[in-house]
Design a protein around this motif. Sequence first.
Motif, short mmCIF file in Angstrom:
data_model
loop_
_atom_site.label_atom_id
_atom_site.label_comp_id
_atom_site.label_asym_id
_atom_site.label_seq_id
_atom_site.Cartn_x
_atom_site.Cartn_y
_atom_site.Cartn_z
N GLN A 44 -94.25 -26.82 83.83
CA GLN A 44 -93.12 -26.31 83.05
C GLN A 44 -93.04 -24.79 83.12
O GLN A 44 -91.95 -24.21 83.24
N ILE A 45 -94.18 -24.14 83.06
CA ILE A 45 -94.22 -22.67 83.12
C ILE A 45 -93.69 -22.19 84.47
O ILE A 45 -92.89 -21.25 84.54
N LEU A 46 -94.11 -22.83 85.56
CA LEU A 46 -93.67 -22.43 86.89
C LEU A 46 -92.18 -22.69 87.07
O LEU A 46 -91.47 -21.89 87.71
N GLN A 47 -91.69 -23.79 86.51
CA GLN A 47 -90.27 -24.09 86.63
C GLN A 47 -89.44 -23.05 85.88
O GLN A 47 -88.39 -22.62 86.37
N ARG A 48 -89.91 -22.65 84.71
CA ARG A 48 -89.22 -21.61 83.94
C ARG A 48 -89.25 -20.28 84.70
O ARG A 48 -88.28 -19.53 84.69
N LEU A 49 -90.36 -20.01 85.36
CA LEU A 49 -90.50 -18.78 86.14
C LEU A 49 -89.52 -18.77 87.31
O LEU A 49 -88.86 -17.76 87.57
N LYS A 50 -89.41 -19.91 87.99
CA LYS A 50 -88.44 -20.02 89.10
C LYS A 50 -87.02 -19.75 88.62
O LYS A 50 -86.27 -18.99 89.23
N PHE A 51 -86.66 -20.42 87.53
CA PHE A 51 -85.30 -20.28 87.00
C PHE A 51 -85.02 -18.84 86.58
O PHE A 51 -83.94 -18.30 86.86
N ALA A 52 -85.97 -18.22 85.89
CA ALA A 52 -85.79 -16.85 85.43
C ALA A 52 -85.60 -15.90 86.60
O ALA A 52 -84.77 -14.99 86.57
N LEU A 53 -86.38 -16.09 87.67
CA LEU A 53 -86.30 -15.23 88.85
C LEU A 53 -84.93 -15.35 89.51
O LEU A 53 -84.25 -14.35 89.77
N VAL A 54 -84.51 -16.59 89.78
CA VAL A 54 -83.24 -16.82 90.47
C VAL A 54 -82.06 -16.41 89.61
O VAL A 54 -81.15 -15.70 90.07
N ASN A 55 -82.06 -16.83 88.36
CA ASN A 55 -80.94 -16.51 87.47
C ASN A 55 -80.81 -15.00 87.26
O ASN A 55 -79.70 -14.44 87.28
N GLY A 56 -81.95 -14.32 87.09
CA GLY A 56 -81.93 -12.88 86.89
C GLY A 56 -81.44 -12.14 88.14
O GLY A 56 -80.72 -11.15 88.03
N TRP A 57 -81.82 -12.64 89.32
CA TRP A 57 -81.40 -12.00 90.56
C TRP A 57 -79.90 -12.15 90.79
O TRP A 57 -79.23 -11.22 91.24
N LEU A 58 -79.35 -13.31 90.46
CA LEU A 58 -77.94 -13.58 90.72
C LEU A 58 -77.00 -13.04 89.64
O LEU A 58 -75.81 -12.87 89.90
N LYS A 59 -77.52 -12.79 88.46
CA LYS A 59 -76.67 -12.42 87.33
C LYS A 59 -75.72 -11.25 87.60
O LYS A 59 -74.55 -11.31 87.20
N VAL A 83 -77.13 -21.15 91.22
CA VAL A 83 -78.54 -21.12 90.84
C VAL A 83 -79.27 -22.33 91.40
O VAL A 83 -80.37 -22.22 91.96
N SER A 84 -78.66 -23.51 91.29
CA SER A 84 -79.28 -24.74 91.79
C SER A 84 -79.52 -24.65 93.29
O SER A 84 -80.57 -25.06 93.79
N TYR A 85 -78.53 -24.12 94.02
CA TYR A 85 -78.69 -23.98 95.47
C TYR A 85 -79.91 -23.11 95.79
O TYR A 85 -80.73 -23.45 96.65
N HIS A 86 -80.02 -21.96 95.14
CA HIS A 86 -81.11 -21.02 95.46
C HIS A 86 -82.47 -21.57 95.05
O HIS A 86 -83.46 -21.33 95.74
N LEU A 87 -82.52 -22.30 93.95
CA LEU A 87 -83.78 -22.94 93.56
C LEU A 87 -84.22 -23.95 94.62
O LEU A 87 -85.41 -24.08 94.90
N ARG A 88 -83.25 -24.62 95.19
CA ARG A 88 -83.54 -25.67 96.15
C ARG A 88 -83.76 -25.15 97.57
O ARG A 88 -84.63 -25.65 98.30
N GLU A 89 -82.98 -24.14 97.99
CA GLU A 89 -82.96 -23.75 99.39
C GLU A 89 -83.50 -22.35 99.71
O GLU A 89 -83.92 -22.10 100.84
N ALA A 90 -83.46 -21.44 98.75
CA ALA A 90 -83.77 -20.04 99.08
C ALA A 90 -85.03 -19.49 98.41
O ALA A 90 -85.42 -18.36 98.72
N LEU A 91 -85.64 -20.26 97.54
CA LEU A 91 -86.85 -19.78 96.86
C LEU A 91 -88.07 -20.16 97.69
O LEU A 91 -88.22 -21.33 98.08
N ILE A 92 -88.92 -19.21 97.96
CA ILE A 92 -90.11 -19.47 98.78
C ILE A 92 -91.35 -18.93 98.07
O ILE A 92 -91.26 -18.18 97.10
N GLY A 93 -92.52 -19.31 98.59
CA GLY A 93 -93.78 -18.84 98.02
C GLY A 93 -94.41 -19.86 97.11
O GLY A 93 -93.82 -20.89 96.77
N GLU A 94 -95.62 -19.58 96.71
CA GLU A 94 -96.36 -20.44 95.79
C GLU A 94 -96.44 -19.76 94.43
O GLU A 94 -96.65 -18.55 94.34
N GLY A 95 -96.27 -20.55 93.37
CA GLY A 95 -96.29 -20.00 92.03
C GLY A 95 -97.63 -19.35 91.70
O GLY A 95 -98.68 -19.84 92.11
#
Length: 213
Positions: A44-59, A83-95
């Motif tokens: 859950q923590i990693l999922q929140r981190l992913k969302f915060a990163l992508v949402n903050g970048w796109l805002k 946001v959904s697209y970037h979480l699925r296709e553009a986010l890379i790396g390990e939490g």
Amino acid sequence: MARYKNGINGPVSGKIGNVVAASWRGIDYFRSLAEYTDNPTEKQILQRLKFALVNGWLKPLREIIWIGFQFFTGSKTPMNGCVSYHLREALIGEGPDYTIDFSKAVFSRGELLVSLIRELICLVDGILNVKWENGPETAFSKPDDQATFIVYNTSKNTFVTFKDVAVREAQEVNLKMPKKHMGNEVHIWMQYVNAAGDGVSTSVYVGQAIPVA
């Protein structure tokens, strides 16, 4: 307290114990109350981190995304679809060390045809020169389609947008970057909107550059 709007067989809204009755886009449904926890799991923590990163970048690009992602998002808002697209296709790396693959970032999705990027050159005085090549004119590729360029500065974590700065038939544009971006690595994307404003292209990654004074 639950409320029956149209009698015993009609839709309801409100809370009954641990169940909530609600309506969304004309669909009446029940859902259980979310379970609050002070101890979220690592997942859950990693999922929140992913969302915060992508949402903050796109805002900062919300206005452009609202136009660019107005199609092909189903029941989602344009921003949520992006946001959904970037979480699925553009986010890379390990939490927790996630990052964005800029070459896969997309700020618009549509049926207008894209152009082939031919050249990206850094000229003096912070000018980025972009040249492109068009295919044959069609209903999805008109000479007066307006080109928008999005530039992201990785060091300053800021965007610069050049909205409707050239038409498709120009096949070239000079983007003058602000002085504060000189010497910093930037990434550039290009996308089209038609003259009527009801059609967009999928954005394309132009490349990366370092503006010079």
